[in-house]
Design a protein around this motif. Structure first.
Motif, PDB file in Angstrom:
ATOM      1  N   PRO A   1       9.026   4.515  -6.734  1.00 64.86           N
ATOM      2  CA  PRO A   1       9.440   5.429  -7.804  1.00 64.86           C
ATOM      3  C   PRO A   1       9.294   6.897  -7.395  1.00 64.86           C
ATOM      4  CG  PRO A   1       7.973   3.715  -8.651  1.00 64.86           C
ATOM      5  CD  PRO A   1       8.009   3.556  -7.164  1.00 64.86           C
ATOM      6  N   GLY A   2      10.363   7.673  -7.626  1.00 66.91           N
ATOM      7  CA  GLY A   2      10.317   9.115  -7.349  1.00 66.91           C
ATOM      8  C   GLY A   2      10.550   9.474  -5.896  1.00 66.91           C
ATOM      9  N   VAL A   3      10.698   8.452  -5.023  1.00 65.68           N
ATOM     10  CA  VAL A   3      10.828   8.694  -3.585  1.00 65.68           C
ATOM     11  C   VAL A   3      12.298   8.551  -3.193  1.00 65.68           C
ATOM     12  CG1 VAL A   3      10.187   7.815  -1.298  1.00 65.68           C
ATOM     13  CG2 VAL A   3       8.485   7.885  -3.143  1.00 65.68           C
ATOM     14  N   ARG A   4      12.857   9.587  -2.539  1.00 65.11           N
ATOM     15  CA  ARG A   4      14.248   9.512  -2.076  1.00 65.11           C
ATOM     16  C   ARG A   4      14.371   8.500  -0.955  1.00 65.11           C
ATOM     17  NH1 ARG A   4      15.780  13.591   0.686  1.00 65.11           N
ATOM     18  NH2 ARG A   4      13.848  14.790   0.472  1.00 65.11           N
ATOM     19  N   ALA A   5      15.408   7.653  -0.999  1.00 64.14           N
ATOM     20  CA  ALA A   5      15.587   6.629   0.035  1.00 64.14           C
ATOM     21  C   ALA A   5      16.253   7.255   1.255  1.00 64.14           C
ATOM     22  CB  ALA A   5      16.438   5.495  -0.511  1.00 64.14           C
TER      23      ALA A   5
ATOM     24  N   MET B   1       0.833  -1.211   0.000  1.00 62.39           N
ATOM     25  CA  MET B   1       0.000   0.000   0.000  1.00 62.39           C
ATOM     26  C   MET B   1       0.865   1.258   0.000  1.00 62.39           C
ATOM     27  SD  MET B   1      -3.223  -0.985   0.045  1.00 62.39           S
ATOM     28  CE  MET B   1      -4.142   0.426   0.629  1.00 62.39           C
ATOM     29  N   GLY B   2       1.823   1.316   0.948  1.00 58.69           N
ATOM     30  CA  GLY B   2       2.618   2.531   1.132  1.00 58.69           C
ATOM     31  C   GLY B   2       3.464   2.880  -0.088  1.00 58.69           C
ATOM     32  N   GLY B   3       4.009   1.858  -0.762  1.00 57.23           N
ATOM     33  CA  GLY B   3       4.860   2.121  -1.929  1.00 57.23           C
ATOM     34  C   GLY B   3       4.136   2.952  -2.980  1.00 57.23           C
ATOM     35  N   PRO B   4       3.008   2.459  -3.491  1.00 54.66           N
ATOM     36  CA  PRO B   4       2.296   3.257  -4.508  1.00 54.66           C
ATOM     37  C   PRO B   4       1.732   4.576  -3.987  1.00 54.66           C
ATOM     38  CG  PRO B   4       1.220   1.098  -4.154  1.00 54.66           C
ATOM     39  CD  PRO B   4       2.494   1.085  -3.378  1.00 54.66           C
ATOM     40  N   MET B   5       1.351   4.638  -2.704  1.00 56.34           N
ATOM     41  CA  MET B   5       0.853   5.918  -2.157  1.00 56.34           C
ATOM     42  C   MET B   5       1.972   6.960  -2.162  1.00 56.34           C
ATOM     43  SD  MET B   5      -1.311   4.254   0.982  1.00 56.34           S
ATOM     44  CE  MET B   5      -1.740   5.740   1.888  1.00 56.34           C
ATOM     45  N   ALA B   6       3.172   6.539  -1.731  1.00 59.00           N
ATOM     46  CA  ALA B   6       4.317   7.465  -1.719  1.00 59.00           C
ATOM     47  C   ALA B   6       4.681   7.877  -3.140  1.00 59.00           C
ATOM     48  CB  ALA B   6       5.505   6.800  -1.030  1.00 59.00           C
ATOM     49  N   ALA B   7       4.633   6.911  -4.069  1.00 57.87           N
ATOM     50  CA  ALA B   7       4.970   7.220  -5.468  1.00 57.87           C
ATOM     51  C   ALA B   7       3.984   8.244  -6.042  1.00 57.87           C
ATOM     52  CB  ALA B   7       4.955   5.937  -6.300  1.00 57.87           C
ATOM     53  N   ASN B   8       2.709   8.115  -5.699  1.00 56.03           N
ATOM     54  CA  ASN B   8       1.714   9.076  -6.200  1.00 56.03           C
ATOM     55  C   ASN B   8       1.976  10.484  -5.658  1.00 56.03           C
ATOM     56  OD1 ASN B   8       0.309   7.330  -7.825  1.00 56.03           O
ATOM     57  ND2 ASN B   8      -1.198   6.774  -6.258  1.00 56.03           N
ATOM     58  N   LEU B   9       2.390  10.574  -4.386  1.00 52.75           N
ATOM     59  CA  LEU B   9       2.697  11.893  -3.808  1.00 52.75           C
ATOM     60  C   LEU B   9       3.889  12.522  -4.525  1.00 52.75           C
ATOM     61  CD1 LEU B   9       2.229  11.127  -0.007  1.00 52.75           C
ATOM     62  CD2 LEU B   9       0.739  12.531  -1.450  1.00 52.75           C
ATOM     63  N   ALA B  10       4.903  11.685  -4.810  1.00 51.80           N
ATOM     64  CA  ALA B  10       6.085  12.199  -5.527  1.00 51.80           C
ATOM     65  C   ALA B  10       5.680  12.648  -6.932  1.00 51.80           C
ATOM     66  CB  ALA B  10       7.167  11.123  -5.584  1.00 51.80           C
ATOM     67  N   ALA B  11       4.854  11.827  -7.601  1.00 52.26           N
ATOM     68  CA  ALA B  11       4.408  12.181  -8.960  1.00 52.26           C
ATOM     69  C   ALA B  11       3.558  13.449  -8.933  1.00 52.26           C
ATOM     70  CB  ALA B  11       3.611  11.025  -9.567  1.00 52.26           C
ATOM     71  N   GLY B  12       2.921  13.727  -7.789  1.00 52.02           N
ATOM     72  CA  GLY B  12       2.107  14.935  -7.642  1.00 52.02           C
ATOM     73  C   GLY B  12       2.939  16.172  -7.329  1.00 52.02           C
ATOM     74  N   GLY B  13       4.266  16.036  -7.328  1.00 52.71           N
ATOM     75  CA  GLY B  13       5.133  17.202  -7.178  1.00 52.71           C
ATOM     76  C   GLY B  13       5.671  17.407  -5.770  1.00 52.71           C
ATOM     77  N   HIS B  14       5.374  16.512  -4.845  1.00 50.82           N
ATOM     78  CA  HIS B  14       5.882  16.673  -3.476  1.00 50.82           C
ATOM     79  C   HIS B  14       7.279  16.077  -3.339  1.00 50.82           C
ATOM     80  CE1 HIS B  14       2.191  18.381  -1.923  1.00 50.82           C
ATOM     81  NE2 HIS B  14       1.515  17.476  -2.627  1.00 50.82           N
ATOM     82  N   ASP B  15       7.979  16.583  -2.334  1.00 54.59           N
ATOM     83  CA  ASP B  15       9.349  16.140  -2.059  1.00 54.59           C
ATOM     84  C   ASP B  15       9.260  15.028  -1.007  1.00 54.59           C
ATOM     85  OD1 ASP B  15      11.961  15.846  -1.334  1.00 54.59           O
ATOM     86  OD2 ASP B  15      12.171  17.847  -0.448  1.00 54.59           O
TER      87      ASP B  15
END
Ligand code: NAD
Length: 290
Positions: free
Chosen positions: A37-41, A11-25
């Motif tokens: 994807p798009g999430v800094r480790a 669940m968390g992986g795609p939710m975080a990816a959507n936030l990153a794709a939405g322009g958040h850091d």
């Protein structure tokens, strides 16, 4: 917005990816080392939380949430929002929120419905407990990760709404499957049964939108060999949380209790683990009264 995300699982992986794709850091951490994807480790949960305006957790249970919260609350900035989207017991949600407030944070419990498909598609529903100010800050994030966020009142009320809903769902699914199994034995065709019930007073989401009989009604996990969907063990988790809350609150929930026991047998003793929760139909259809 600077966001920390802890728990990058199904669940968390795609939710975080959507936030990153939405322009958040977004800075993310998972104990198993998974990323999105798009999430800094981040190197640790504390590292992900430091300096974030909102820290989101999406974790397996209340004990893990408590331990993560104890580690990150001290390093979060005063006034930041601690937003837990996991499904956990009401008591853990309320304790974690109280401690977060003591640390000068805003706290929200916001469990979701919609499953992994909703997480990937950004169509989750959030049931939110906590303070108004935190809800206002988190609102744009709910809009990206989901299609609906319902404010349910003070801390713990999001979890309360989730387990009440899923207690209805579990019991309704069982009785819908019982009715199909009974209809089989009475010689009533499943399609005829669906045509009647789906437009009569026995209708429900389980019958109309998630019909447990293969080949009948809309396309559901029953049409895919009962692959989840919503796994039976996750339903058991939610029914167990509902019973724990009912015991603590002295609420009489006989059908919720029976539904928990039936899913427990199915998951623990009858190969139900890994099957969709609607696989209750073949289980019941194969049985007699004893
Ligand atoms: P999951 O097991 O795929 O993900 C949980 C993640 O948390 C894992 O990747 C795990 O490594 C990580 N984790 C565990 N301990 C950690 C720690 N101390 N620090 C950092 N990360 C840690 O589970 P999921 O399916 O993503 O579910 C997450 C939550 O959402 C659960 O509470 C579940 O009940 C709820 N939920 C799941 C669904 C669903 O369909 N999967 C639907 C609604 C709600």
């Amino acid at each position: 917005m600077k966001i920390g995300f802890i728990g990058l699982g199904n669940m968390g992986g795609p939710m975080a990816a959507n936030l990153a794709a939405g322009g958040h850091d977004v800075s993310g951490f998972d104990a198993a080392g998974t990323g999105a994807p798009g999430v800094r480790a981040a190197a640790s949960a504390e590292d992900a939380a430091r300096g974030a305006a909102v820290v989101i957790t999406m974790l397996p249970d209340g004990d893990i949430l408590r331990s993560v919260a104890a580690r990150i609350s001290p390093v979060m900035e005063k006034g930041a929002v601690f937003l837990d989207c996991s499904t956990v017991d009401v008591a853990s949600a309320r304790d974690v929120a109280a401690r977060a407030r003591e640390a000068g944070l805003s706290a929200l419990d916001a469990p979701v419905s919609g499953g992994t498909g909703g997480a990937a598609g950004g169509t989750l529903t959030f049931m939110v407990g906590g303070d108004d100010a935190g809800f206002a800050t988190a609102r744009p994030l709910f809009d990206i990760m989901g299609q609906k966020a319902v404010y349910c009142g003070p801390s713990g009320n999001g979890q309360a709404a989730k387990i009440c809903n899923n207690m209805i769902l579990g019991a309704t699914m069982i009785v819908t499957c019982e009715a199909f199994a009974l209809a089989d034995k009475l010689g009533l065709d499943r399609q005829a049964m669906f045509d009647v019930v789906s437009t009569s007073s026995g209708y429900s989401w389980s019958m109309n939108a998630y019909c447990p009989a293969p080949g009948i009604g809309p396309k559901t996990p029953a049409d895919n060999d009962y692959k989840p969907g919503f796994a039976a063990e996750l339903m058991l988790k939610d029914l167990t949380l509902a019973q724990r809350a009912a015991e603590a609150a002295d609420a009489d929930t006989p059908l919720g209790d029976a539904a928990r026991a039936i899913y427990a047998s199915f998951v623990e003793d009858e190969d139900g683990k890994g099957q969709d929760f609607s696989a209750m139909l073949p289980r019941l259809a194969a049985r007699g009264r004893n």
